[in-house]
Motif scaffolding. Sequence first.
Motif, PDB file in Angstrom:
ATOM      1  N   SER A   1       0.917  -1.274   0.050  1.00  0.00           N
ATOM      2  CA  SER A   1      -0.068  -0.107   0.102  1.00  0.00           C
ATOM      3  C   SER A   1       0.939   1.166   0.038  1.00  0.00           C
ATOM      4  O   SER A   1       0.317   2.293  -0.486  1.00  0.00           O
ATOM      5  CB  SER A   1      -0.796   0.027   1.094  1.00  0.00           C
ATOM      6  N   ASN A   2       2.114   1.118   0.418  1.00  0.00           N
ATOM      7  CA  ASN A   2       3.061   2.342   0.694  1.00  0.00           C
ATOM      8  C   ASN A   2       4.063   2.419  -0.252  1.00  0.00           C
ATOM      9  O   ASN A   2       4.820   3.667  -0.087  1.00  0.00           O
ATOM     10  CB  ASN A   2       3.191   2.523   2.207  1.00  0.00           C
ATOM     11  N   PHE A   3       4.419   1.535  -0.977  1.00  0.00           N
ATOM     12  CA  PHE A   3       5.992   1.210  -1.669  1.00  0.00           C
ATOM     13  C   PHE A   3       5.552   0.781  -3.091  1.00  0.00           C
ATOM     14  O   PHE A   3       4.886  -0.276  -3.025  1.00  0.00           O
ATOM     15  CB  PHE A   3       7.035   0.633  -0.841  1.00  0.00           C
ATOM     16  N   GLN A   4       6.317   1.212  -4.073  1.00  0.00           N
ATOM     17  CA  GLN A   4       6.036   0.624  -5.306  1.00  0.00           C
ATOM     18  C   GLN A   4       7.417  -0.072  -5.349  1.00  0.00           C
ATOM     19  O   GLN A   4       8.555   0.283  -5.298  1.00  0.00           O
ATOM     20  CB  GLN A   4       6.023   1.795  -6.401  1.00  0.00           C
ATOM     21  N   VAL A   5       7.117  -1.459  -5.684  1.00  0.00           N
ATOM     22  CA  VAL A   5       8.405  -2.092  -5.907  1.00  0.00           C
ATOM     23  C   VAL A   5       8.445  -2.996  -7.281  1.00  0.00           C
ATOM     24  O   VAL A   5       7.254  -3.176  -8.008  1.00  0.00           O
ATOM     25  CB  VAL A   5       8.402  -3.288  -4.651  1.00  0.00           C
ATOM     26  N   ASN A   6       9.729  -3.257  -7.731  1.00  0.00           N
ATOM     27  CA  ASN A   6       9.747  -3.874  -9.129  1.00  0.00           C
ATOM     28  C   ASN A   6       9.984  -5.349  -8.761  1.00  0.00           C
ATOM     29  O   ASN A   6       9.307  -6.051  -9.866  1.00  0.00           O
ATOM     30  CB  ASN A   6      10.788  -3.222  -9.787  1.00  0.00           C
ATOM     31  N   THR A   7      10.633  -5.794  -7.818  1.00  0.00           N
ATOM     32  CA  THR A   7      10.675  -7.166  -7.752  1.00  0.00           C
ATOM     33  C   THR A   7      10.464  -7.482  -6.454  1.00  0.00           C
ATOM     34  O   THR A   7      10.865  -6.878  -5.331  1.00  0.00           O
ATOM     35  CB  THR A   7      12.148  -7.339  -8.021  1.00  0.00           C
ATOM     36  N   VAL A   8       9.983  -8.776  -6.097  1.00  0.00           N
ATOM     37  CA  VAL A   8       9.535  -9.259  -4.856  1.00  0.00           C
ATOM     38  C   VAL A   8      10.299 -10.632  -4.655  1.00  0.00           C
ATOM     39  O   VAL A   8      10.242 -11.584  -5.504  1.00  0.00           O
ATOM     40  CB  VAL A   8       8.123  -9.581  -4.819  1.00  0.00           C
ATOM     41  N   VAL A   9      11.061 -10.888  -3.387  1.00  0.00           N
ATOM     42  CA  VAL A   9      11.868 -11.913  -3.352  1.00  0.00           C
ATOM     43  C   VAL A   9      11.248 -12.713  -2.158  1.00  0.00           C
ATOM     44  O   VAL A   9      11.006 -12.360  -0.941  1.00  0.00           O
ATOM     45  CB  VAL A   9      13.433 -11.719  -2.925  1.00  0.00           C
ATOM     46  N   VAL A  10      10.912 -13.855  -2.336  1.00  0.00           N
ATOM     47  CA  VAL A  10      10.218 -14.983  -1.364  1.00  0.00           C
ATOM     48  C   VAL A  10      11.109 -15.906  -0.839  1.00  0.00           C
ATOM     49  O   VAL A  10      12.101 -16.440  -1.799  1.00  0.00           O
ATOM     50  CB  VAL A  10       8.980 -15.380  -2.087  1.00  0.00           C
ATOM     51  N   GLU A  11      10.915 -16.385   0.351  1.00  0.00           N
ATOM     52  CA  GLU A  11      11.739 -17.190   1.134  1.00  0.00           C
ATOM     53  C   GLU A  11      11.089 -18.769   0.593  1.00  0.00           C
ATOM     54  O   GLU A  11      10.071 -18.935   0.343  1.00  0.00           O
ATOM     55  CB  GLU A  11      11.570 -17.401   2.480  1.00  0.00           C
ATOM     56  N   GLY A  12      12.040 -19.892   0.430  1.00  0.00           N
ATOM     57  CA  GLY A  12      11.737 -21.178   0.150  1.00  0.00           C
ATOM     58  C   GLY A  12      11.474 -21.670  -1.106  1.00  0.00           C
ATOM     59  O   GLY A  12      11.145 -22.726  -1.541  1.00  0.00           O
TER      60      GLY A  12
ATOM     61  N   ASN B   1      15.957 -19.362  -6.572  1.00  0.00           N
ATOM     62  CA  ASN B   1      16.220 -18.299  -7.442  1.00  0.00           C
ATOM     63  C   ASN B   1      16.129 -18.907  -9.057  1.00  0.00           C
ATOM     64  O   ASN B   1      15.864 -18.172  -9.867  1.00  0.00           O
ATOM     65  CB  ASN B   1      17.540 -17.489  -7.060  1.00  0.00           C
ATOM     66  N   SER B   2      16.602 -20.040  -8.976  1.00  0.00           N
ATOM     67  CA  SER B   2      16.951 -20.680 -10.340  1.00  0.00           C
ATOM     68  C   SER B   2      15.676 -20.894 -11.094  1.00  0.00           C
ATOM     69  O   SER B   2      15.596 -21.169 -12.462  1.00  0.00           O
ATOM     70  CB  SER B   2      17.501 -22.160 -10.335  1.00  0.00           C
ATOM     71  N   LEU B   3      14.548 -20.741 -10.302  1.00  0.00           N
ATOM     72  CA  LEU B   3      13.042 -21.040 -11.127  1.00  0.00           C
ATOM     73  C   LEU B   3      12.828 -19.556 -11.900  1.00  0.00           C
ATOM     74  O   LEU B   3      12.245 -19.889 -12.881  1.00  0.00           O
ATOM     75  CB  LEU B   3      12.188 -21.114 -10.082  1.00  0.00           C
ATOM     76  N   GLY B   4      13.580 -18.562 -11.734  1.00  0.00           N
ATOM     77  CA  GLY B   4      13.353 -17.416 -12.612  1.00  0.00           C
ATOM     78  C   GLY B   4      12.260 -16.454 -12.061  1.00  0.00           C
ATOM     79  O   GLY B   4      11.767 -16.764 -10.963  1.00  0.00           O
ATOM     80  N   THR B   5      11.759 -15.801 -13.116  1.00  0.00           N
ATOM     81  CA  THR B   5      10.839 -14.641 -12.690  1.00  0.00           C
ATOM     82  C   THR B   5       9.312 -15.176 -12.868  1.00  0.00           C
ATOM     83  O   THR B   5       9.083 -15.761 -13.979  1.00  0.00           O
ATOM     84  CB  THR B   5      10.979 -13.363 -13.355  1.00  0.00           C
ATOM     85  N   ASN B   6       8.426 -14.932 -11.927  1.00  0.00           N
ATOM     86  CA  ASN B   6       7.245 -15.531 -12.105  1.00  0.00           C
ATOM     87  C   ASN B   6       7.011 -16.929 -12.450  1.00  0.00           C
ATOM     88  O   ASN B   6       6.251 -17.100 -13.554  1.00  0.00           O
ATOM     89  CB  ASN B   6       6.367 -14.465 -13.058  1.00  0.00           C
TER      90      ASN B   6
ATOM     91  N   GLY C   1      14.386 -16.580  -3.221  1.00  0.00           N
ATOM     92  CA  GLY C   1      15.604 -15.935  -3.028  1.00  0.00           C
ATOM     93  C   GLY C   1      16.562 -16.935  -2.131  1.00  0.00           C
ATOM     94  O   GLY C   1      17.454 -16.677  -1.621  1.00  0.00           O
ATOM     95  N   GLU C   2      16.206 -18.027  -2.734  1.00  0.00           N
ATOM     96  CA  GLU C   2      17.161 -19.507  -2.236  1.00  0.00           C
ATOM     97  C   GLU C   2      18.367 -19.627  -3.160  1.00  0.00           C
ATOM     98  O   GLU C   2      18.085 -19.872  -4.199  1.00  0.00           O
ATOM     99  CB  GLU C   2      16.109 -20.450  -1.911  1.00  0.00           C
TER     100      GLU C   2
END
Length: 294
Positions: free
Chosen positions: A61-72, A75-80, A121-122
């Motif tokens: 609600s308060n920040f514009q972000v380009n990329t979101v990094v999730v745990e678990g 990273n090799s899966l790529g974006t989306n 993010g792994e």
Amino acid sequence: MPLQPVPERLQPWTISLRDSQADGPAAAVYKIGSNRLVFIGAEHENENSSLTFQLIRGSYSNFQVNTVVVEGFPNSLGTNNPRLFDYVKKNSEIKDGFVSGGEVVPTVEGAQKIGAGVIGGEASDLDIKAEVLRQGFSPDDLLGFYVLRTIPQWIRERKLKDAGDPRLAPLIHTALEENRTDLSLSANVLSTYEDWAMWYLRTNGTPIGSGFTTEEAAPTADGPFDTNKIAYAVSKARSTFLHKLMVQRLNARESVMVVFGASHLVIQRPALDAALGAPCYLGTDMARAASRCR
């Protein structure tokens, strides 16, 4: 001049450090020129009304972000990656305020609403494997711990009452197969639930059962359990990867939101402060964070 990662400044997670931390989730926001790093130190939660869920939604609600990094998720899966989105879709139902997929659900759903890219993010399991084996642990130790660390998640998700639940054995069996594949280990490494249970007994000196505590899977460098030593080796490899990933994305002039467990934020703080400067906000009020970090 590009930002430089300083993984040598990552803070070891110790018992005294753990005990000195306030309970609950919190956020740290860093300002890098026109971009922001919003790091949500989450309390692993499944309650839709929890402060962790509120922090995640408040960040969107308060920040514009380009990329979101999730745990678990690697990273090799790529974006989306569809695998991540499918997981969220299958685990997003809210029943009596309970969300089986945990905090990754509002994280991914929020990113989809604003069109931000979602990445794991792994570090790759094979990179972690190489580092942990280099430190002298065995393939049994690595696979055994990979499965052990899922028990607290199963308890949170109400798949188990505790580690003495008879439903544990089939869950362990499936997890052994999946993790053995992910780690490229041969079929004779902890082949059965019974093999895993014997590994646990040898490692922590007691049979698996209702006395299991989540602390046994914690990455405390000076923890009392032998599984803590394995956990710390895995955690250090994960933390180094995440630190470098955040700096890389900021160097690409992106605003980044990271949702990892609260201990990860504590571990990362000295390295992030050294690489990015002091945060412009620490706390749980994301509207105030946006005001302070304009």
